[in-house]
Write a protein that holds these residues in place. Structure first.
Motif, PDB file in Angstrom:
ATOM      1  N   ILE A 110     -18.477  61.493 -52.224  1.00 54.75           N
ATOM      2  CA  ILE A 110     -17.506  61.528 -51.146  1.00 54.75           C
ATOM      3  C   ILE A 110     -16.932  62.936 -51.086  1.00 54.75           C
ATOM      4  O   ILE A 110     -16.504  63.491 -52.099  1.00 54.75           O
ATOM      5  CB  ILE A 110     -16.388  60.505 -51.372  1.00 54.75           C
ATOM      6  CG1 ILE A 110     -16.979  59.096 -51.454  1.00 54.75           C
ATOM      7  CG2 ILE A 110     -15.353  60.569 -50.264  1.00 54.75           C
ATOM      8  CD1 ILE A 110     -15.980  58.044 -51.867  1.00 54.75           C
ATOM      9  N   MET A 111     -16.915  63.530 -49.898  1.00 55.38           N
ATOM     10  CA  MET A 111     -16.456  64.902 -49.743  1.00 55.38           C
ATOM     11  C   MET A 111     -15.374  64.998 -48.687  1.00 55.38           C
ATOM     12  O   MET A 111     -15.249  64.131 -47.813  1.00 55.38           O
ATOM     13  CB  MET A 111     -17.623  65.814 -49.357  1.00 55.38           C
ATOM     14  CG  MET A 111     -18.705  65.937 -50.399  1.00 55.38           C
ATOM     15  SD  MET A 111     -20.000  67.078 -49.857  1.00 55.38           S
ATOM     16  CE  MET A 111     -19.113  68.647 -49.787  1.00 55.38           C
ATOM     17  N   THR A 112     -14.602  66.065 -48.757  1.00 55.72           N
ATOM     18  CA  THR A 112     -13.642  66.414 -47.728  1.00 55.72           C
ATOM     19  C   THR A 112     -13.863  67.874 -47.358  1.00 55.72           C
ATOM     20  O   THR A 112     -14.422  68.640 -48.155  1.00 55.72           O
ATOM     21  CB  THR A 112     -12.186  66.240 -48.231  1.00 55.72           C
ATOM     22  OG1 THR A 112     -11.994  67.030 -49.408  1.00 55.72           O
ATOM     23  CG2 THR A 112     -11.898  64.779 -48.553  1.00 55.72           C
ATOM     24  N   SER A 120     -21.319  63.826 -46.777  1.00 55.42           N
ATOM     25  CA  SER A 120     -20.446  62.922 -47.520  1.00 55.42           C
ATOM     26  C   SER A 120     -21.017  61.510 -47.525  1.00 55.42           C
ATOM     27  O   SER A 120     -21.737  61.110 -46.600  1.00 55.42           O
ATOM     28  CB  SER A 120     -19.048  62.908 -46.910  1.00 55.42           C
ATOM     29  OG  SER A 120     -18.222  61.966 -47.561  1.00 55.42           O
ATOM     30  N   ASN A 150      -7.983  62.603 -47.885  1.00 53.27           N
ATOM     31  CA  ASN A 150      -9.351  62.141 -48.118  1.00 53.27           C
ATOM     32  C   ASN A 150     -10.113  61.878 -46.822  1.00 53.27           C
ATOM     33  O   ASN A 150     -11.293  62.198 -46.702  1.00 53.27           O
ATOM     34  CB  ASN A 150      -9.343  60.856 -48.950  1.00 53.27           C
ATOM     35  CG  ASN A 150      -8.579  61.002 -50.232  1.00 53.27           C
ATOM     36  OD1 ASN A 150      -8.710  62.001 -50.925  1.00 53.27           O
ATOM     37  ND2 ASN A 150      -7.747  60.019 -50.552  1.00 53.27           N
ATOM     38  N   LEU A 268     -19.896  70.337 -43.116  1.00 52.03           N
ATOM     39  CA  LEU A 268     -19.758  69.040 -43.771  1.00 52.03           C
ATOM     40  C   LEU A 268     -20.007  67.948 -42.734  1.00 52.03           C
ATOM     41  O   LEU A 268     -19.401  67.960 -41.660  1.00 52.03           O
ATOM     42  CB  LEU A 268     -18.365  68.866 -44.378  1.00 52.03           C
ATOM     43  CG  LEU A 268     -18.048  67.481 -44.958  1.00 52.03           C
ATOM     44  CD1 LEU A 268     -18.994  67.150 -46.109  1.00 52.03           C
ATOM     45  CD2 LEU A 268     -16.604  67.403 -45.408  1.00 52.03           C
TER      46      LEU A 268
END
Length: 305
Positions: A110-112, A120, A150, A268
């Motif tokens: 999981i990415m931000t 993500s 998040n 992203l």
């Protein structure tokens, strides 16, 4: 003669196309952490997806507790890597050290948005709203609770998708788990019937053990559509979930790597390579019926047949 010349041109065009493809081929080093057997299978599927892309030549490197920066640099040099793909949270910190040397693309976590490139594990809002329109077309209002740090970037995307589909999105920001539980209780007091939906995000302010039982119970009693990022929620009674297609995610990581090699701009993306799980018992309870073609298009159906 004309046919011969046309054939010759096609052959020559094929040769130039092949040469161009070879020139754009990229060497990728994939960092694969060793965690446990379950993660090993997931990472192996992602790596296989990367390798299925014709434009890249991947090499994998297993990360252990003793792996250091010099080990990775030697692997980069040995494979003449054009970009680095780092899988999982445990490879995140060490991979960041190479951002100023070559493109680094993160996946399997999981990415931000923090200036890094990657895909993500959080599912694309466009995919969720698209499936919602097919699986539960009665829904005209969607509630969700999220942590701004998040999931704020996803909510921005979700709002645009909801607007396109004339769905009202009511997204409530929560500071922490306690605040999220309070806000979810507020949601459960507002929802009314199958025209309302609740979307459980992949967000640490919404832990399963705290929130899921009360949401499942309320959704069943009030005939509300519940959907999430986790197929285990479908097994327990949510209407549907979208979850990662690891092989196709790997292909997408290869594609993103090629884009990053050509551009310094970090990118992203939410996950668009998703599978679908549906709970038929819950659908029946909500008065929803699916055709044979629809059922064949679902990857998991609960209760298991």
């Amino acid at each position: 003669m004309i046919r011969f010349i046309a054939t010759l041109l096609i052959v020559l065009l094929g040769m130039f196309t092949s040469a161009g493809a070879a020139e754009t081929s990229a060497n990728l080093l994939i960092l694969v952490p060793k965690i446990n057997a379950a993660y090993d299978r997931v990472f192996a599927e992602i790596v296989a997806g990367v390798a299925s892309h014709d434009g890249v030549t991947p090499t994998t490197m297993a990360l252990t507790n003793s792996t250091d920066e010099e080990d990775i640099q030697r692997a980069i040099d040995a494979g003449e890597a054009d970009a680095l793909i780092a899988l999982g949270h445990s490879s995140y910190d060490i991979a960041q050290q190479f951002d100023d040397r070559l493109p680094v693309i993160h996946g399997g976590m999981i990415m931000t948005p923090q200036g890094q490139s990657g895909i993500s594990l959080a599912g694309s809002p466009a995919e969720f709203f698209s499936h919602l329109g097919i699986i539960a077309p009665t829904v005209k209002r969607v509630f969700t609770v999220y942590g701004d740090q998040n999931s704020g970037w996803l909510i921005d995307l979700a709002q645009r998708e909801a607007d396109k589909r004339d769905i009202e999105l009511i997204a409530l920001a929560a500071k922490d788990v306690r605040d999220a539980v309070y806000r979810m209780r507020d949601v459960l007091n507002q929802v009314r019937g199958p025209s309302d939906g609740i979307w459980l995000l992949l967000d640490k302010v919404m832990p399963d053990q705290t929130v899921l039982p009360m949401v499942l119970e309320a959704a069943w009693k009030q005939n509300v559509v519940l959907f999430s990022n986790n197929p285990s929620h479908t097994k327990r009674g949510a209407l549907f979930a979208l979850y990662p297609d690891h092989h196709n995610m790997g292909y997408a990581l290869a594609e993103l790597s090629l884009q990053r090699i050509q551009s310094e701009q970090p990118l992203l993306l939410p996950l668009t390579n998703l599978k679908v799980s549906v709970n038929e018992r819950t659908a029946s309870h909500l008065g929803l019926r699916y055709s044979t073609d629809q059922l064949e298009g679902f990857d998991l159906i609960y209760p298991l047949r």
